[in-house]
Design an enzyme around this catalytic site. Structure first.
Site, PDB file in Angstrom:
ATOM      1  N   LYS A 115     -15.469  23.400 -26.818  1.00  0.00           N
ATOM      2  CA  LYS A 115     -15.829  22.863 -25.500  1.00  0.00           C
ATOM      3  C   LYS A 115     -17.115  22.036 -25.531  1.00  0.00           C
ATOM      4  O   LYS A 115     -17.277  21.107 -24.751  1.00  0.00           O
ATOM      5  CB  LYS A 115     -15.943  23.998 -24.485  1.00  0.00           C
ATOM      6  CG  LYS A 115     -14.570  24.590 -24.141  1.00  0.00           C
ATOM      7  CD  LYS A 115     -14.615  25.425 -22.892  1.00  0.00           C
ATOM      8  CE  LYS A 115     -13.225  25.715 -22.362  1.00  0.00           C
ATOM      9  NZ  LYS A 115     -12.483  26.697 -23.206  1.00  0.00           N
ATOM     10  N   GLU A 159     -15.808  23.576 -12.767  1.00  0.00           N
ATOM     11  CA  GLU A 159     -14.994  24.745 -12.466  1.00  0.00           C
ATOM     12  C   GLU A 159     -14.983  25.622 -13.710  1.00  0.00           C
ATOM     13  O   GLU A 159     -15.176  25.134 -14.821  1.00  0.00           O
ATOM     14  CB  GLU A 159     -13.555  24.313 -12.144  1.00  0.00           C
ATOM     15  CG  GLU A 159     -12.653  24.041 -13.366  1.00  0.00           C
ATOM     16  CD  GLU A 159     -13.103  22.877 -14.257  1.00  0.00           C
ATOM     17  OE1 GLU A 159     -13.900  22.052 -13.797  1.00  0.00           O
ATOM     18  OE2 GLU A 159     -12.645  22.809 -15.422  1.00  0.00           O
ATOM     19  N   SER A 166     -10.035  27.280 -32.305  1.00  0.00           N
ATOM     20  CA  SER A 166     -10.765  26.620 -31.205  1.00  0.00           C
ATOM     21  C   SER A 166     -12.065  27.336 -30.852  1.00  0.00           C
ATOM     22  O   SER A 166     -12.985  26.717 -30.327  1.00  0.00           O
ATOM     23  CB  SER A 166      -9.874  26.511 -29.974  1.00  0.00           C
ATOM     24  OG  SER A 166      -9.337  27.779 -29.626  1.00  0.00           O
TER      25      SER A 166
HETATM   26  C1  LIG Z   1     -11.126  27.010 -23.115  1.00  0.00           C
HETATM   27  C2  LIG Z   1     -10.583  27.396 -24.413  1.00  0.00           C
HETATM   28  C3  LIG Z   1      -9.261  27.077 -24.804  1.00  0.00           C
HETATM   29  C4  LIG Z   1      -8.287  26.394 -23.894  1.00  0.00           C
HETATM   30  O1  LIG Z   1      -8.624  25.121 -23.478  1.00  0.00           O
HETATM   31  P1  LIG Z   1      -7.936  23.793 -24.034  1.00  0.00           P
HETATM   32  O2  LIG Z   1      -8.425  22.767 -23.091  1.00  0.00           O
HETATM   33  O3  LIG Z   1      -6.449  23.973 -23.997  1.00  0.00           O
HETATM   34  O4  LIG Z   1      -8.434  23.575 -25.410  1.00  0.00           O
HETATM   35  C5  LIG Z   1      -8.852  27.415 -26.081  1.00  0.00           C
HETATM   36  N1  LIG Z   1      -9.664  28.068 -26.936  1.00  0.00           N
HETATM   37  C6  LIG Z   1     -10.919  28.414 -26.597  1.00  0.00           C
HETATM   38  C7  LIG Z   1     -11.755  29.144 -27.597  1.00  0.00           C
HETATM   39  C8  LIG Z   1     -11.421  28.092 -25.333  1.00  0.00           C
HETATM   40  O5  LIG Z   1     -12.672  28.446 -25.015  1.00  0.00           O
END
Ligand SMILES: *Cc1c(COP(=O)(O)O)cnc(C)c1O
Length: 404
Positions: free
Chosen positions: A95, A117, A384
């Site tokens: 993020k 948000e 992610s």
């Molecule tokens: C917010 C988040 C997601 C989901 O958001 P995307 O916009 O689909 O990437 C996935 N993994 C983590 C670790 C997150 O914090």
């Protein structure tokens, strides 16, 4: 049929075939155009790009590693598995890539205040982080139900200097927080920038988020060439709104030899009412400023969604993903809570990595896919985020009592 151009973008800005667009109240439309103009001008400006690259390197800690998961590769007995380690970024997820980019655009527009948000609180924390860094005022809209479920993240945002406003309208969850943020923006767009957290919403957000997250695949393309001497066969990433996935796909979209797979949340199963599998079960609608796929009832009312993973718990998805699915360019699979929790434990034991439960939806797909492929094939899976935030809920899922 609208096509993907050779520079990997779609032919009409903001439109992905029939999806995307700018479905907002008339009051907000000119402001969105100002954001689009500012963002396009910024991207042409070497000073902007240098400042962003400097922050990505020296604040976020990029490039993130591309790690060869030798243990998983051996254990799964098929394709070679590489992990793109977004969990190693400052604040522990992808993020930060997006919030740094958008906050710089906001600064360039002369805005003094960031709003956002948040559902689980991850995007709220990321936004509060850059607001602190840039000395900007920050207000985060969060469903009241979510503020009670995620007290620790509320406190984190407050530590970072943000005001957290609980939203009581609707079901008092993420979708209601988006509505509240959009309303606040319409009232205060003179000094305020709405920093949207995923590849969703009205134009130019899906394009901007795609662009700022594409650093993931820009890096991985070079890193895999260095590590393996060639390009990958598969990219796998989890999909909530779709920002880490679109960033992981971006540089490969124009190369049809690379298979793109998004893993969304099946919750307790796609055939149960408790899931967040928008790509599998959703239908076309207009919500949150975009035409896309949504989980909704026959009257177009947005359904309640469920996943063990708070970050994948969104009833819509970015319009570019819907178009990539329609074109057959990317495939989307749904992973249950059970499969994701198994993957959470698996990658911890095999590789010594505690990955976010969101990311473990992608890992679960790799666990199914890798054994079906030969050892000459390469999969890159995006991790992610890190999973420290999930440890308590996984313990609970397994019926383990933790006293703290
Ligand atoms: C917010 C988040 C997601 C989901 O958001 P995307 O916009 O689909 O990437 C996935 N993994 C983590 C670790 C997150 O914090």
């Amino acid at each position: 049929m609208q096509e993907i151009k050779s520079d990997h973008t779609f032919t009409t800005p903001g439109h992905y075939g029939d999806f995307g667009g700018t479905y907002v109240p008339e009051l907000l439309y000119p402001e969105l155009q100002r954001v689009a103009d500012a963002y396009h001008a910024a991207r042409q400006d070497p000073a902007f790009n240098q400042e962003l690259n400097d922050l990505l390197a020296n604040y976020a800690g990029r490039p993130s590693l591309l790690y060869y998961a030798a243990n998983m590769t051996k254990d799964l007995g098929g394709a070679q598995v590489y992990l793109k380690r977004e969990d190693l970024n400052h604040t522990g997820a992808h993020k930060i890539n997006n919030v740094l980019g958008q906050a710089l655009v906001a600064k360039r527009m002369g805005k003094k205040r960031l709003i956002a948000e948040t559902g689980a609180g991850q995007h709220g924390v990321a936004t509060a982080t850059v607001a602190a860094l840039f000395g900007m005022e920050c207000e985060i809209f969060m469903g009241k139900v979510d503020t009670e479920r995620q007290k620790l993240n509320v406190y984190r945002m407050q530590l970072l200097g943000a005001k957290v406003t609980p939203v009581t309208s609707g079901s008092a969850v993420l979708k209601d927080a988006v509505n509240a943020a959009l309303q606040n923006w319409a009232a205060r767009s003179d000094d305020t920038f709405y920093l949207l957290g995923s590849a969703v919403g009205p134009y130019p957000f899906p394009e901007m988020v795609h662009d700022f997250q594409s650093v993931i695949s820009k890096e991985s393309k070079q890193q895999i060439q260095q590590a393996a001497g060639r390009q990958p066969d598969y990219i796998v990433a989890c999909v909530g709104g779709g920002s880490n996935a679109i960033g992981s796909f971006a540089e490969y979209i124009a190369d049809p030899a690379v298979h793109l797979i998004g893993a969304e949340a099946a919750g307790k199963g796609v055939d149960t009412p408790e899931n967040a599998a928008t790509m599998t079960n959703g239908s076309t609608g207009i919500f949150h400023g975009m035409k896309s796929k949504f989980l909704q009832n026959a009257d177009g009312q947005i359904d309640k969604v469920y996943s063990i993973s708070a970050g994948l718990d969104y009833p819509g998805v970015g319009p570019e993903h819907v178009r990539l699915q329609e074109l057959g360019r990317a495939q989307y699979v749904a992973i249950t809570d059970d499969e994701a929790v198994n993957a959470f434990e698996y990658i911890a034991k095999e590789e010594g990595i505690i990955a976010a439960i969101e990311s473990c939806h992608a890992i679960a797909e790799v666990m199914k896919l890798a054994p079906t492929l030969g050892s000459d094939k390469i999969i890159i899976c995006t991790v992610s985020g890190r999973g420290d935030k999930d440890v308590a809920s996984i313990a609970k899922y397994r019926g383990v009592e933790i006293d703290d």
